[in-house]
Design a protein around this motif. Sequence first.
Motif, PDB file in Angstrom:
ATOM      1  N   LYS A   1      -0.507 -12.925  -1.366  1.00  0.00           N
ATOM      2  CA  LYS A   1      -0.702 -11.332  -1.296  1.00  0.00           C
ATOM      3  C   LYS A   1      -2.111 -10.971  -1.516  1.00  0.00           C
ATOM      4  O   LYS A   1      -3.059 -11.411  -2.384  1.00  0.00           O
ATOM      5  CB  LYS A   1       0.088 -11.007  -2.826  1.00  0.00           C
ATOM      6  N   ILE A   2      -2.553 -10.105  -0.604  1.00  0.00           N
ATOM      7  CA  ILE A   2      -4.050  -9.510  -0.810  1.00  0.00           C
ATOM      8  C   ILE A   2      -3.972  -8.364  -1.620  1.00  0.00           C
ATOM      9  O   ILE A   2      -3.289  -7.433  -1.425  1.00  0.00           O
ATOM     10  CB  ILE A   2      -4.436  -9.014   0.888  1.00  0.00           C
TER      11      ILE A   2
ATOM     12  N   TYR B   1      -8.519  -0.880   1.501  1.00  0.00           N
ATOM     13  CA  TYR B   1      -7.218  -0.880   2.227  1.00  0.00           C
ATOM     14  C   TYR B   1      -7.018  -0.034   3.514  1.00  0.00           C
ATOM     15  O   TYR B   1      -6.615  -0.170   4.556  1.00  0.00           O
ATOM     16  CB  TYR B   1      -5.825  -0.268   1.419  1.00  0.00           C
ATOM     17  N   LYS B   2      -7.835   1.260   3.352  1.00  0.00           N
ATOM     18  CA  LYS B   2      -7.851   2.108   4.476  1.00  0.00           C
ATOM     19  C   LYS B   2      -8.774   1.635   5.607  1.00  0.00           C
ATOM     20  O   LYS B   2      -8.334   1.631   6.704  1.00  0.00           O
ATOM     21  CB  LYS B   2      -8.336   3.365   3.943  1.00  0.00           C
ATOM     22  N   LYS B   3      -9.650   0.897   5.282  1.00  0.00           N
ATOM     23  CA  LYS B   3     -10.608   0.422   6.450  1.00  0.00           C
ATOM     24  C   LYS B   3      -9.749  -0.868   7.023  1.00  0.00           C
ATOM     25  O   LYS B   3      -9.655  -1.059   8.235  1.00  0.00           O
ATOM     26  CB  LYS B   3     -11.904  -0.335   5.609  1.00  0.00           C
ATOM     27  N   ALA B   4      -8.989  -1.403   6.074  1.00  0.00           N
ATOM     28  CA  ALA B   4      -8.236  -2.772   6.787  1.00  0.00           C
ATOM     29  C   ALA B   4      -7.124  -2.272   7.774  1.00  0.00           C
ATOM     30  O   ALA B   4      -7.157  -2.968   8.614  1.00  0.00           O
ATOM     31  CB  ALA B   4      -7.563  -3.718   5.706  1.00  0.00           C
ATOM     32  N   ILE B   5      -6.467  -1.345   7.247  1.00  0.00           N
ATOM     33  CA  ILE B   5      -5.554  -0.755   8.193  1.00  0.00           C
ATOM     34  C   ILE B   5      -6.040  -0.168   9.387  1.00  0.00           C
ATOM     35  O   ILE B   5      -5.689  -0.412  10.483  1.00  0.00           O
ATOM     36  CB  ILE B   5      -4.814   0.372   7.549  1.00  0.00           C
TER      37      ILE B   5
ATOM     38  N   LEU C   1      -4.665  -5.304   8.437  1.00  0.00           N
ATOM     39  CA  LEU C   1      -3.581  -5.198   8.015  1.00  0.00           C
ATOM     40  C   LEU C   1      -2.477  -4.393   8.947  1.00  0.00           C
ATOM     41  O   LEU C   1      -2.870  -3.126   9.276  1.00  0.00           O
ATOM     42  CB  LEU C   1      -3.458  -4.415   6.661  1.00  0.00           C
ATOM     43  N   ILE C   2      -1.215  -4.950   9.222  1.00  0.00           N
ATOM     44  CA  ILE C   2      -0.378  -4.068  10.163  1.00  0.00           C
ATOM     45  C   ILE C   2       0.885  -3.594   9.262  1.00  0.00           C
ATOM     46  O   ILE C   2       1.595  -4.530   8.767  1.00  0.00           O
ATOM     47  CB  ILE C   2       0.252  -4.943  11.211  1.00  0.00           C
ATOM     48  N   SER C   3       1.404  -2.308   9.400  1.00  0.00           N
ATOM     49  CA  SER C   3       2.504  -1.804   8.551  1.00  0.00           C
ATOM     50  C   SER C   3       3.720  -2.471   9.043  1.00  0.00           C
ATOM     51  O   SER C   3       4.071  -2.704  10.179  1.00  0.00           O
ATOM     52  CB  SER C   3       2.639  -0.458   8.838  1.00  0.00           C
ATOM     53  N   SER C   4       4.568  -2.969   7.960  1.00  0.00           N
ATOM     54  CA  SER C   4       5.949  -3.348   8.217  1.00  0.00           C
ATOM     55  C   SER C   4       6.780  -2.714   9.180  1.00  0.00           C
ATOM     56  O   SER C   4       7.740  -2.860   9.930  1.00  0.00           O
ATOM     57  CB  SER C   4       6.712  -3.906   7.163  1.00  0.00           C
TER      58      SER C   4
ATOM     59  N   VAL D   1       0.851  -1.137   0.048  1.00  0.00           N
ATOM     60  CA  VAL D   1      -0.074  -0.248  -0.027  1.00  0.00           C
ATOM     61  C   VAL D   1       0.906   1.349  -0.042  1.00  0.00           C
ATOM     62  O   VAL D   1       1.550   1.637   0.804  1.00  0.00           O
ATOM     63  CB  VAL D   1      -0.901  -0.020   1.279  1.00  0.00           C
ATOM     64  N   ASP D   2       0.809   1.990  -1.124  1.00  0.00           N
ATOM     65  CA  ASP D   2       1.603   3.244  -1.264  1.00  0.00           C
ATOM     66  C   ASP D   2       3.032   2.839  -0.805  1.00  0.00           C
ATOM     67  O   ASP D   2       3.572   3.729  -0.113  1.00  0.00           O
ATOM     68  CB  ASP D   2       1.254   4.456  -0.173  1.00  0.00           C
TER      69      ASP D   2
END
Length: 450
Positions: free
Chosen positions: A425-426, A433-437, A442-445, A385-386
Motif C-alpha cells: 500500500k502506497i 496523490y493528485k500528481k501521481a494520478i 497511479l491508475i484508477s481501478s 484515494v477518496d
Amino acid sequence: MKIACLSLVPLFPEYVLGGSQNILNKIVLGLRSNDIKVRLFSPISEMKKSYIGDVEIENILNLKGSFPSPFEIPLYEIQDLSETIQKISLWADRLYLHGDGWIMRDEFEDKKIISGIHDLVYQEAITSVFSLDSNKIIVPSLYLLETIKASISKKRFQNKNIVVIKNAISNTDNLISNNKTNKNNLTLLFPHRPDPRKGFIQAIKIATVFSNLKRWDKVILKVPKFQNKLNKDQKNLEYLDYEVYKIFNESGGELFLHDWIPSNEMNDYYQTGDLTLCPGNFIESFGLVPLESLANGTPSVCSSVGAFRDLSNFPGIRLAPYNDIEKFVQKGLELLVQDKEIIKGKNKVLSDYNLDFMITEYVDNILNPDKKLSYKNNNKIYSNVDDIIYYLAPWCSVENSKIYHDYKGWMDEFEDNFILEENTKIIMSNNFYKKAIKEKILISSLCINQ
C-alpha cells in the motif's frame, strides 16, 4: 492449413537482430514441424535467396525496410504493395503479422489475422493494439498485457482478444562447456546493439568499477560492433562516450568490439562470459537476453525496467535500479559466487520457457484465433484515494524511496514523499496523490478491466 507470415523489416537467416526476429524464426520452424504450409514475406532487398529451415524468405514487399515508418514510401509503391498483399491473402488461410503495424487491413480479404506484438515502443505496434482489428493479439509477457489493459479503455480492451505466450529459450546441452580463455580475467558480456537505450554507457561504467576492484588480471567488456548493414532501426545511434571509455581504459579494462554473432553460435558466446549486463532503460517487453545467458550458465544483472521486473525473483538473475552503477556491481559480485543458484536458474529457464510449449501455443492460437482467454488482475501495490482504489501502473516500480516510470524515468519529486506499507500500500499526501494520478503513476481501478 496455409499460413502467411509477414515481417515489416528484412530478415537475416544467419543473424538474429533482437529477440523479435529470434522468436519469428522459432515460430516458422515450429509451424513447419507441425506439417503446416508456411510462406514468409519480408521487404524487397538485394540479399541472395535464403531460408529459415525449408521456408524461403520471399523479399517481395514494397516497404522502406527499416523502422520507424516502414510505409514511408511513394504512393505508387503503396499501390504495388496493395496488389502483392492481395495475392498473398488469396493464397493464405491465416495471416500472421509479426510486430504488426500493417495499416492495409482491407487488402487481407477478410482472412483471419493474428497479430504478434513484441513491444509498445514503436508507433507501428501502438497503432496495431489501439486501432487495427485482429482476430488474435499475441504478446510475450504479462507485463505487456497489463500495460495494454491499464492504458486503454475497458470497452476497447474487452474488444481485443489477447493471449500471453511466453517466448521460449532454445535447448542447450545439459553440460556447459567452459569456453573462457583465461580464468584470471573477468569477462562481462553486453550482447546488445551499442545503443544508449540498451545501456552501452552504463555497461562501460559498470565494467570500470569492476576493473578498479583489482581482483582480476583484466576486466574485459565484450560488445558487438555497430553495423549499418544490419541496422534496421533508425532510432539506434552509433554512439560511444569517449571520456567514459578513456576512464575504463585507464583502469586497465579492455573494450572488446566483435562482429555480430551468428544465431547458431550464441550459446557458445554466452558461455565465454562470467556475467551478462542488461543495464539500459529500453522498455523490454520480455527480456530474452538474461534468460538465454542463464540457460548457458552465465548469470545476468538487469535494470529494473519493463518486463525485466517479471524476473525479480528468478535464480541466477538480479535486478538493480536503472543507472545505479554501484548497485549493479554489488549484484554482480553476489552472482559470481552463486554456482548452485546459477545451476538452479538454468534448469528453471529450460523448464519454464520450453520451446515445445511455445510452439504448441502458437500453433493452437494461429489455427484457432477466435478462442478467448481471461486474465486476473495482477496488480499488487495500491492506494486508496477518496474511497477509490488506485493501482501502481505496470510501467512503474517502487525502488526504495523512489519511483521509476518506464516512459519518464526517475520521478524525482516523489522521492521520500511516500510510504510503502508492507510492500502493498502506497501512502502519500493528497497533493502528491493528485500528481501521481496526473503522471499515470497511479491508475484508477475504475479504468482497468478486471
